[in-house]
Design an enzyme around this catalytic site. Structure first.
Site, PDB file in Angstrom:
ATOM      1  N   ASN A   1       3.505 -18.125  17.037  1.00 55.19           N
ATOM      2  CA  ASN A   1       2.386 -18.972  17.452  1.00 55.19           C
ATOM      3  C   ASN A   1       1.666 -19.444  16.193  1.00 55.19           C
ATOM      4  OD1 ASN A   1      -0.594 -19.448  18.073  1.00 55.19           O
ATOM      5  ND2 ASN A   1       0.240 -19.302  20.140  1.00 55.19           N
TER       6      ASN A   1
ATOM      7  N   SER B   1       2.812 -22.133  22.248  1.00 54.68           N
ATOM      8  CA  SER B   1       1.481 -22.731  22.167  1.00 54.68           C
ATOM      9  C   SER B   1       0.657 -22.150  23.299  1.00 54.68           C
ATOM     10  CB  SER B   1       1.571 -24.256  22.302  1.00 54.68           C
ATOM     11  OG  SER B   1       0.318 -24.854  22.076  1.00 54.68           O
ATOM     12  N   GLU B   2      -0.553 -21.660  22.987  1.00 57.17           N
ATOM     13  CA  GLU B   2      -1.280 -20.845  23.958  1.00 57.17           C
ATOM     14  C   GLU B   2      -1.767 -21.601  25.187  1.00 57.17           C
ATOM     15  OE1 GLU B   2      -4.302 -21.017  20.416  1.00 57.17           O
ATOM     16  OE2 GLU B   2      -2.137 -21.065  20.674  1.00 57.17           O
ATOM     17  N   ASN B   3      -1.717 -22.925  25.152  1.00 55.91           N
ATOM     18  CA  ASN B   3      -2.077 -23.657  26.370  1.00 55.91           C
ATOM     19  C   ASN B   3      -0.954 -23.667  27.398  1.00 55.91           C
ATOM     20  OD1 ASN B   3      -0.818 -25.395  24.377  1.00 55.91           O
ATOM     21  ND2 ASN B   3      -1.203 -27.107  25.753  1.00 55.91           N
TER      22      ASN B   3
END
Length: 519
Positions: free
Chosen positions: A323, A346-348
């Site tokens: 990440n 990607s944290e979304n």
């Protein structure tokens, strides 16, 4: 309780139709079919929000400008009587979009969010006491909404231990002069398997505003790409979930396996009429294009940053899940050789993040955590933010590379706030919450713009996480961090001396016996 006679007659009826098993089902179905159809579709947004009262808690899906229910937000804008809102959202859009519009009209009393970002209206209103802010780590926010929808009143998380989130030493409300008026509350801490966790309470929503790609009249919803983000978790949570859909379809047109939010959670569906927005258009550039290295800056700054990014690229190992933070970390994959295959998360809500798109092929439903337009690689997966942070907190991400404002001698990280400015936590507190499983690498220039050291004895700025950084990469060298013993310089840049590094580093450090050149 049915009588014995009725039970016997029913059993006999089923026995007579044993040779025709579909007969009983068809008879039952025909009875159901004659009942009034379930139809959650309403003719307008005005009809959908007509019972919203002042001081309601409204959960609002979206991330940046992606998957934002703007049709519903715009309808609230027409109703100045709906005020005193507590709005729960990852962020508040921009100054002129999303929830930012309701901030301007002062219909929002309080925000529960993880990120202020570039919304100057939001930042100014918070710092001058015009709006309250319960600043919450992004993964914690997603889980607070998801847990509430599952009937779980509270949970423990490792994110934000050792920070102002734990102690409550962050203002919820400021005075007009910018001084704190009311602080948060200290969180209960318990240790599980030798590791500390914070108690977080779930969020109860009165209404949820959700943006879907498709919805049918039963309320079943399908999200598209990264427009899932917070929409699924929030849609499951509220007493009344209102969905605005780009396409309203008949039951069955969304395949069962493609239903991301089942209709049981949804009360109302309307046609979305808002245009999609993109916050940051970012395009792929030819390496010979002068703009290709624009993100690195220019002149001496660009040379420094390129050295950092090239070295950071060597942290990737074949088969890793990684990440990357916004800024320099996002440039590192461009310097990774073809022999190394890494899955970028990607944290979304992306696993298998690809490069930036070519101009003209950007998609408003496909952005990364920096709100930039991106692409997906073959084999990629997309999912909601609550699942994304589950991957992160459980240690399934092997490597995270982040920027920093300060790193301490023992690996404390500060990267979310400068005096007088508040951007928000974003996902960083979650990303550094599992240093035993996730290697945390910081990329940053060695000193700030005034020449002050950024590698310090103790961080003066609020922490993102204590004792979490494993390695620091600057334009001068590379340090390894031992969380009990301190720093060791393991690589040095060409043309740089140890004495120069010492003069620009506040924290003491050892020099490795086998000090290597920084490649």
């Amino acid at each position: 309780m049915p009588s014995v006679a009725l039970q016997l007659r029913t059993a006999g009826a089923f026995a007579r139709h044993a040779s025709r098993p579909s007969a009983v089902f068809n008879r039952a179905f025909s009875v159901t079919a004659r009942r009034a159809e379930i139809n959650k579709v309403l003719p307008s947004a005005a009809e959908a929000i007509k019972d919203i009262k002042p001081n309601s808690t409204i959960l609002c899906g979206g991330f940046g400008l992606c998957g934002v229910p703007d049709t519903l937000i715009d309808e609230v804008l027409k109703r100045p009587d709906i005020k005193g809102i507590t709005a729960v959202s990852n962020n508040a859009g921009t100054d002129n979009s999303g929830l930012g519009k309701l901030l301007k009209t002062k219909q929002v009393k309080k925000m529960v969010a993880s990120y202020i970002g570039e919304n100057k209206t939001f930042e100014t209103m918070y710092l001058t006491g015009e709006v309250e802010l319960e600043l919450t780590p992004q993964g914690t926010l997603a889980e607070r909404c998801a847990a509430g929808g599952k009937g779980i009143p509270a949970f423990y998380t490792p994110a934000a231990y050792g920070t102002v989130v734990q102690t409550g030493a962050i203002p919820v409300r400021n005075k007009a002069d910018g001084t704190p008026d009311q602080f948060g509350y200290p969180k209960d801490v318990k240790v599980f398997n030798g590791k500390p966790y914070l108690l977080e309470h779930s969020i109860d929503g009165d209404y949820a505003f959700v943006k879907a790609y498709k919805a049918d009249r039963l309320g079943n919803c399908q999200f598209r790409l990264t427009a899932n983000n917070f929409n699924g978790a929030m849609g499951r949570n509220a007493k009344v979930t209102i969905v605005e859909a780009e396409h309203i379809v008949e039951p069955g047109e969304i395949p069962p396996e493609a239903v991301h939010l089942p209709g049981i959670y949804v009360k109302r569906v309307i046609q979305s009429t808002s245009e999609k927005g993109i916050e940051k258009y970012t395009f792929a550039k030819d390496e010979n294009d002068p703009e290709a290295k624009a993100a690195l800056g220019s002149g001496e700054t660009a040379a420094k940053r390129e050295r950092i990014v090239r070295r950071a690229a060597k942290e990737f190992k074949n088969g890793m899940y990684a990440n990357l933070g916004i800024g320099m970390p996002m440039l590192a994959p461009g310097f990774v050789g073809p022999e190394v295959e890494v899955q970028l998360q990607s944290e979304n809500g992306i696993l298998g993040l690809g490069p930036y798109p070519k101009k003209g092929s950007e998609d408003a439903d496909l952005i990364n955590a920096g709100k930039e337009t991106v692409t997906l690689l073959p084999g990629a997966a997309v999912f909601g933010s609550e699942e994304s942070f589950g991957m992160i907190r459980s240690g399934r991400i092997n490597l995270t590379i982040l920027g920093a404002m300060q790193v301490s001698a023992l690996g404390d990280l500060a990267n979310w706030m400068l005096p007088g400015k508040v951007k928000g936590f974003g996902g960083a507190m979650d990303l550094v919450s599992n240093p035993g499983s996730t290697k945390v690498v910081v990329t940053m220039e060695h000193t700030d713009k005034k020449g002050n050291p950024k590698i310090v004895k103790q961080c003066a700025f609020p922490l993102t996480g204590p004792a979490c950084v494993s390695r620091i990469i600057t334009e001068l060298g590379v340090f390894d961090v031992d969380h009990s013993k301190g720093l060791t310089l393991i690589e040095i840049a060409d043309g740089v001396t140890v004495d120069e590094i010492k003069s620009k580093t506040e924290a003491p450090f050892k020099v490795a016996d086998d000090l290597k050149p920084m490649l």
